[in-house]
Write an enzyme that holds these catalytic residues in place. Structure first.
Site, PDB file in Angstrom:
ATOM      1  N   SER A   2      61.466 -73.338  29.788  1.00 64.83           N
ATOM      2  CA  SER A   2      62.554 -74.007  30.510  1.00 64.83           C
ATOM      3  C   SER A   2      62.047 -74.982  31.562  1.00 64.83           C
ATOM      4  CB  SER A   2      63.444 -72.963  31.178  1.00 64.83           C
ATOM      5  OG  SER A   2      62.718 -72.293  32.204  1.00 64.83           O
ATOM      6  N   GLY A   3      60.790 -74.826  31.964  1.00 64.16           N
ATOM      7  CA  GLY A   3      60.270 -75.612  33.064  1.00 64.16           C
ATOM      8  C   GLY A   3      60.160 -74.809  34.339  1.00 64.16           C
ATOM      9  N   GLY A   4      60.500 -73.516  34.244  1.00 64.93           N
ATOM     10  CA  GLY A   4      60.412 -72.634  35.384  1.00 64.93           C
ATOM     11  C   GLY A   4      59.172 -71.767  35.348  1.00 64.93           C
ATOM     12  N   ASP A   6      58.922 -68.423  35.196  1.00 65.16           N
ATOM     13  CA  ASP A   6      58.942 -67.254  34.309  1.00 65.16           C
ATOM     14  C   ASP A   6      58.481 -67.596  32.896  1.00 65.16           C
ATOM     15  OD1 ASP A   6      59.835 -65.447  36.250  1.00 65.16           O
ATOM     16  OD2 ASP A   6      61.920 -66.031  35.941  1.00 65.16           O
ATOM     17  N   SER A   7      59.041 -68.633  32.311  1.00 68.41           N
ATOM     18  CA  SER A   7      58.657 -68.969  30.940  1.00 68.41           C
ATOM     19  C   SER A   7      57.214 -69.466  30.872  1.00 68.41           C
ATOM     20  CB  SER A   7      59.610 -70.016  30.353  1.00 68.41           C
ATOM     21  OG  SER A   7      59.637 -71.195  31.141  1.00 68.41           O
ATOM     22  N   LEU A  26      64.059 -76.896  25.273  1.00 67.95           N
ATOM     23  CA  LEU A  26      65.315 -77.216  24.606  1.00 67.95           C
ATOM     24  C   LEU A  26      66.046 -78.338  25.338  1.00 67.95           C
ATOM     25  CD1 LEU A  26      66.623 -73.612  23.841  1.00 67.95           C
ATOM     26  CD2 LEU A  26      65.128 -75.076  22.455  1.00 67.95           C
ATOM     27  N   CYS A  95      74.449 -68.486  25.605  1.00 67.30           N
ATOM     28  CA  CYS A  95      73.292 -69.318  25.268  1.00 67.30           C
ATOM     29  C   CYS A  95      72.195 -68.493  24.612  1.00 67.30           C
ATOM     30  CB  CYS A  95      72.766 -70.000  26.533  1.00 67.30           C
ATOM     31  SG  CYS A  95      71.373 -71.117  26.238  1.00 67.30           S
ATOM     32  N   GLY A 119      60.925 -65.953  29.010  1.00 69.89           N
ATOM     33  CA  GLY A 119      60.573 -65.445  30.332  1.00 69.89           C
ATOM     34  C   GLY A 119      61.625 -64.544  30.935  1.00 69.89           C
ATOM     35  N   CYS A 187      74.390 -74.674  34.317  1.00 71.95           N
ATOM     36  CA  CYS A 187      73.577 -75.883  34.174  1.00 71.95           C
ATOM     37  C   CYS A 187      74.392 -77.091  33.740  1.00 71.95           C
ATOM     38  CB  CYS A 187      72.436 -75.629  33.183  1.00 71.95           C
ATOM     39  SG  CYS A 187      72.964 -75.362  31.463  1.00 71.95           S
TER      40      CYS A 187
END
Length: 308
Positions: A2-4, A6-7, A26, A95, A119, A187
């Site tokens: 996701s860009g965070g 956790d992932s 995504l 989602c 994540g 989001c």
């Protein structure tokens, strides 16, 4: 990815464990600028850049998959439709169900991958979905709709770690997202105004707000979709009932919209739908434990038997 944080750490862990890992971000909007940015987003251009940089540090291939059309149909339109029907949806749950572990998983398996790793703060033990060790960050509740078949192709590398441990590990690995704030809110609602977003799509539907017990009109609304069950803040009628305890709203698709105090509207027979069984144990026939809110501790509830 996701860009965070956790992932990114999840990808680093499974790559380090010897798996052949490919990072995928995504694209969920045909116009990413219309989605949330910074700390409040998870699907923007800046998030995709953060994800790509993390993949470069980890040393894995990275791709962006366009899921915008599917996301709009299965998540955004579902969100609006549920509010129109008098229910309060959870778009993150939808989602996971329709995008990450249906559309993405189906494509991944077709391309020869074995599993999708995310994540999420949740654990899998012998195919059974369990809570994260970090109760404050647990996300198993938004994965509870996944089937056993989907969970068989899922990996959640972070379920045994706290969020603080994940951030510390990201810093040790040199990941720039180590201190990136968590995403919040919805989001696809850029300004955070859920009521305004729904009003644009459902239109104004003015109606009275009535006391659930006496039938007294205590206020008015521009659309029942502007309230959620149990809401107290921002409700004009709370000042009219100073001795009634916490005011709460029982929203429905009909008008008038009923309201009352917490003790007036206490739920005696909550209903659930779309339950998924991820284990092999028999369905509970009498009492089980589940949280009334995703962040609260489980409490004993009566659960009727369900067909196997």
């Amino acid at each position: 990815m996701s860009g965070g944080v956790d992932s990114a750490v999840a990808a680093a862990r499974i790559a380090e464990a010897g798996h052949d890992v490919t990072g995928v971000h995504l694209a969920l909007s045909a116009n990413p600028q219309s989605y949330r940015t910074g700390a409040r987003g998870c699907c923007t251009i800046e998030d995709s850049r953060d994800a790509r940089r993390a993949a470069d540090v980890i040393g894995i291939p990275f791709y962006i998959w366009d899921m915008a059309e599917r996301f709009h149909r299965d998540v955004v339109e579902d969100f609006v439709g549920e509010y129109a029907a008098g229910r309060t949806p959870n778009p993150c749950l939808r989602c996971n169900e329709k995008i990450k572990f249906e559309a993405v998983l189906d494509r991944a398996l077709a391309l020869g991958f074995d599993a999708v790793a995310t994540g999420h703060h949740a654990r899998l033990e012998d195919g059974v979905l369990r809570r994260s060790v970090d109760a404050a960050k647990d996300q198993s509740y938004v994965l509870g709709v996944l089937t056993r078949e989907q969970l068989a192709h899922a990996i959640f590398p972070l379920g045994g770690s706290t969020k603080a441990e994940v951030r510390a590990e990201a810093a040790r690995r040199g990941l720039a997202v180590a201190d990136k704030p968590d995403s919040h809110d919805i989001c696809f609602i850029a300004d955070g105004d859920t009521r305004g977003f729904l009003a644009e799509r459902l239109g104004a539907a003015e109606g009275p707000i009535v006391d659930a017990l006496s039938g007294e009109v205590v206020g008015s609304h521009q659309g029942a979709y502007g309230f959620t069950v149990g809401q107290r803040k921002g409700c004009a009628w709370t000042a009219r009932r100073p001795t009634a305890g916490r005011a709460t709203c029982c929203r429905s698709s009909r008008s008038p919209t009923p309201c009352g105090s917490a003790r007036d509207r206490r739920w005696r027979s909550p209903r659930s739908s779309a339950c998924a069984r991820c284990g092999t144990a028999p369905w509970p026939s009498r009492a089980s434990r589940w949280p009334a809110r995703c962040s609260s501790a489980p409490t004993a509830r009566s659960t009727p038997a369900a067909p196997t």
